[in-house]
Design a protein around this motif. Sequence first.
Motif, PDB file in Angstrom:
ATOM      1  N   MET A 139       0.806  -1.361  -0.144  1.00  0.00           N
ATOM      2  CA  MET A 139      -0.021  -0.061  -0.050  1.00  0.00           C
ATOM      3  C   MET A 139       0.960   1.378   0.006  1.00  0.00           C
ATOM      4  SD  MET A 139      -3.305  -0.969   0.220  1.00  0.00           S
ATOM      5  CE  MET A 139      -3.951  -2.606   0.061  1.00  0.00           C
ATOM      6  N   LEU A 140       1.813   1.252   0.832  1.00  0.00           N
ATOM      7  CA  LEU A 140       2.693   2.600   0.869  1.00  0.00           C
ATOM      8  C   LEU A 140       3.521   2.743  -0.287  1.00  0.00           C
ATOM      9  CD1 LEU A 140       4.308   2.699   4.418  1.00  0.00           C
ATOM     10  CD2 LEU A 140       2.910   4.679   3.295  1.00  0.00           C
ATOM     11  N   GLU A 141       3.937   1.566  -0.978  1.00  0.00           N
ATOM     12  CA  GLU A 141       4.814   1.541  -2.214  1.00  0.00           C
ATOM     13  C   GLU A 141       3.768   2.263  -3.279  1.00  0.00           C
ATOM     14  OE1 GLU A 141       7.952  -1.790  -1.348  1.00  0.00           O
ATOM     15  OE2 GLU A 141       6.173  -2.261  -2.156  1.00  0.00           O
ATOM     16  N   ARG A 142       2.619   1.765  -3.259  1.00  0.00           N
ATOM     17  CA  ARG A 142       1.503   2.188  -4.533  1.00  0.00           C
ATOM     18  C   ARG A 142       1.328   3.675  -4.093  1.00  0.00           C
ATOM     19  NH1 ARG A 142      -2.894  -2.554  -3.249  1.00  0.00           N
ATOM     20  NH2 ARG A 142      -1.289  -3.868  -2.650  1.00  0.00           N
ATOM     21  N   ILE A 143       1.213   3.957  -2.821  1.00  0.00           N
ATOM     22  CA  ILE A 143       0.815   5.633  -2.782  1.00  0.00           C
ATOM     23  C   ILE A 143       1.986   6.420  -3.152  1.00  0.00           C
ATOM     24  CG2 ILE A 143       0.947   7.152  -0.807  1.00  0.00           C
ATOM     25  CD1 ILE A 143      -0.951   5.062   0.847  1.00  0.00           C
ATOM     26  N   GLU A 144       3.449   6.081  -2.978  1.00  0.00           N
ATOM     27  CA  GLU A 144       4.420   6.849  -3.374  1.00  0.00           C
ATOM     28  C   GLU A 144       4.437   6.696  -4.910  1.00  0.00           C
ATOM     29  OE1 GLU A 144       6.217   8.838  -1.316  1.00  0.00           O
ATOM     30  OE2 GLU A 144       4.430   8.230  -0.024  1.00  0.00           O
ATOM     31  N   ALA A 145       4.067   5.669  -5.460  1.00  0.00           N
ATOM     32  CA  ALA A 145       4.315   5.510  -6.894  1.00  0.00           C
ATOM     33  C   ALA A 145       3.031   6.518  -7.691  1.00  0.00           C
ATOM     34  CB  ALA A 145       3.731   4.168  -7.369  1.00  0.00           C
ATOM     35  N   VAL A 146       2.212   6.669  -6.980  1.00  0.00           N
ATOM     36  CA  VAL A 146       1.159   7.923  -7.465  1.00  0.00           C
ATOM     37  C   VAL A 146       1.728   9.079  -7.059  1.00  0.00           C
ATOM     38  CG1 VAL A 146      -1.386   8.775  -7.095  1.00  0.00           C
ATOM     39  CG2 VAL A 146      -0.854   6.189  -7.021  1.00  0.00           C
ATOM     40  N   ARG A 147       2.064   9.504  -6.062  1.00  0.00           N
ATOM     41  CA  ARG A 147       2.638  10.613  -5.703  1.00  0.00           C
ATOM     42  C   ARG A 147       3.679  11.067  -6.901  1.00  0.00           C
ATOM     43  NH1 ARG A 147       2.098  12.354  -0.652  1.00  0.00           N
ATOM     44  NH2 ARG A 147       2.293  10.429   0.257  1.00  0.00           N
ATOM     45  N   ARG A 148       4.527  10.203  -7.064  1.00  0.00           N
ATOM     46  CA  ARG A 148       5.732  10.491  -8.017  1.00  0.00           C
ATOM     47  C   ARG A 148       5.124  10.618  -9.479  1.00  0.00           C
ATOM     48  NH1 ARG A 148       8.280   6.123  -5.243  1.00  0.00           N
ATOM     49  NH2 ARG A 148       7.762   4.749  -6.776  1.00  0.00           N
ATOM     50  N   GLY A 149       3.954  10.068  -9.733  1.00  0.00           N
ATOM     51  CA  GLY A 149       3.616  10.133 -11.128  1.00  0.00           C
ATOM     52  C   GLY A 149       3.970   8.805 -11.736  1.00  0.00           C
ATOM     53  N   ASP A 150       4.707   7.991 -11.284  1.00  0.00           N
ATOM     54  CA  ASP A 150       4.891   6.577 -11.757  1.00  0.00           C
ATOM     55  C   ASP A 150       3.770   5.962 -12.434  1.00  0.00           C
ATOM     56  OD1 ASP A 150       7.511   7.403 -11.019  1.00  0.00           O
ATOM     57  OD2 ASP A 150       7.741   5.939  -9.468  1.00  0.00           O
ATOM     58  N   VAL A 151       2.647   5.925 -11.889  1.00  0.00           N
ATOM     59  CA  VAL A 151       1.184   5.628 -12.118  1.00  0.00           C
ATOM     60  C   VAL A 151       0.172   6.463 -12.174  1.00  0.00           C
ATOM     61  CG1 VAL A 151       2.131   3.209 -11.208  1.00  0.00           C
ATOM     62  CG2 VAL A 151       0.812   4.635  -9.685  1.00  0.00           C
ATOM     63  N   ALA A 152      -0.877   6.223 -12.461  1.00  0.00           N
ATOM     64  CA  ALA A 152      -2.109   7.195 -12.535  1.00  0.00           C
ATOM     65  C   ALA A 152      -2.782   7.115 -11.390  1.00  0.00           C
ATOM     66  CB  ALA A 152      -2.873   7.000 -13.944  1.00  0.00           C
ATOM     67  N   ALA A 153      -2.930   5.958 -10.918  1.00  0.00           N
ATOM     68  CA  ALA A 153      -3.937   5.672  -9.789  1.00  0.00           C
ATOM     69  C   ALA A 153      -3.335   4.419  -8.980  1.00  0.00           C
ATOM     70  CB  ALA A 153      -5.339   5.709 -10.223  1.00  0.00           C
TER      71      ALA A 153
END
Length: 305
Positions: A166-180
């Motif tokens: 969950m935390l890694e997904r949140i940071e991926a969204v924050r960085r713009g690596d993923v859209a959601a």
Amino acid sequence: MTTSSEKTTIRMSMMNAVHDLSVLVARDEGLFSDEGLDVEVIDTVGTARANPVGEALHGKIFDRSLETLYNAGGLDQYRMCEWGVMKRTVEAIQSGQRPARIVALGAAMTKMAIVTFPDSGIYEPEQLKDKPIAVSPYNGSHFTTLKMLEGFVEKNHINAMHAGTMLERIEAVRRGDVAAANLMEPWISVVEKQGFRVIMESHTTRAEAASDELDGPTLAAMFRAQARAAEMINNDPSKYVHYFVNEAKGLLDPQDLNTTRLLYAPPAPYTAERFEDTYRWMQGYPDLVATGAKYEEVVDNRAWN
């Protein structure tokens, strides 16, 4: 009311607070003991934890933490999203793993949400066409992303991708690596506090799996205890916020958890109709589940027999 069991201690899994809250409450409020059960709740670290989880996300599902423990005989009973349990019970039978049966629809109606960063420019599900959405493969976030987006985006344009915890997904969204990203509580409340946007959300059912060593009366007693726990949670969810605050490791204050998302129900039999509908849907996507399974092989509602 009491029951007897051939097993001295029943070993149940606990991956995270939202999926397993009825188990935690039944243990901590003495509801299992009221049924004459000696239950050990075993921590099987899942993707919702604040700390890295390693083998909980192994690419091969039977090499993940919970599955490895169950295969080694360290667990008697576990729960996951309905589709995840379907995959594991079907493929365990077909691949020589320790067998388990689906023995009930579970208590937790876990709310899953697809969230995005506020400056993403995404405001509706249709805008997620072909966009990468962070999930963990063959877990609830993966299956519910497909389920939720099907009404808005054609299947071949849904782009769910593995992006860790969950935390890694949140940071991926924050960085713009993923859209959601697809999240559950307490992480939906965590990101809402941080200004993330919820695009869509849905309740999703757990399924309960058990080894053949757990008899029907014992399972019935376990489910009675969880049914009482579900009623207690629904009546006063604020009483159990501390489980979620502890899981968030300092990222959430008690008043910030959106308890309206918490919903629990009495465990119920897993019907043939439910099996057919779920199994057919899963086969509509490549590689979600092995083919050839039959209801009689996968499901055993012995708690109600």
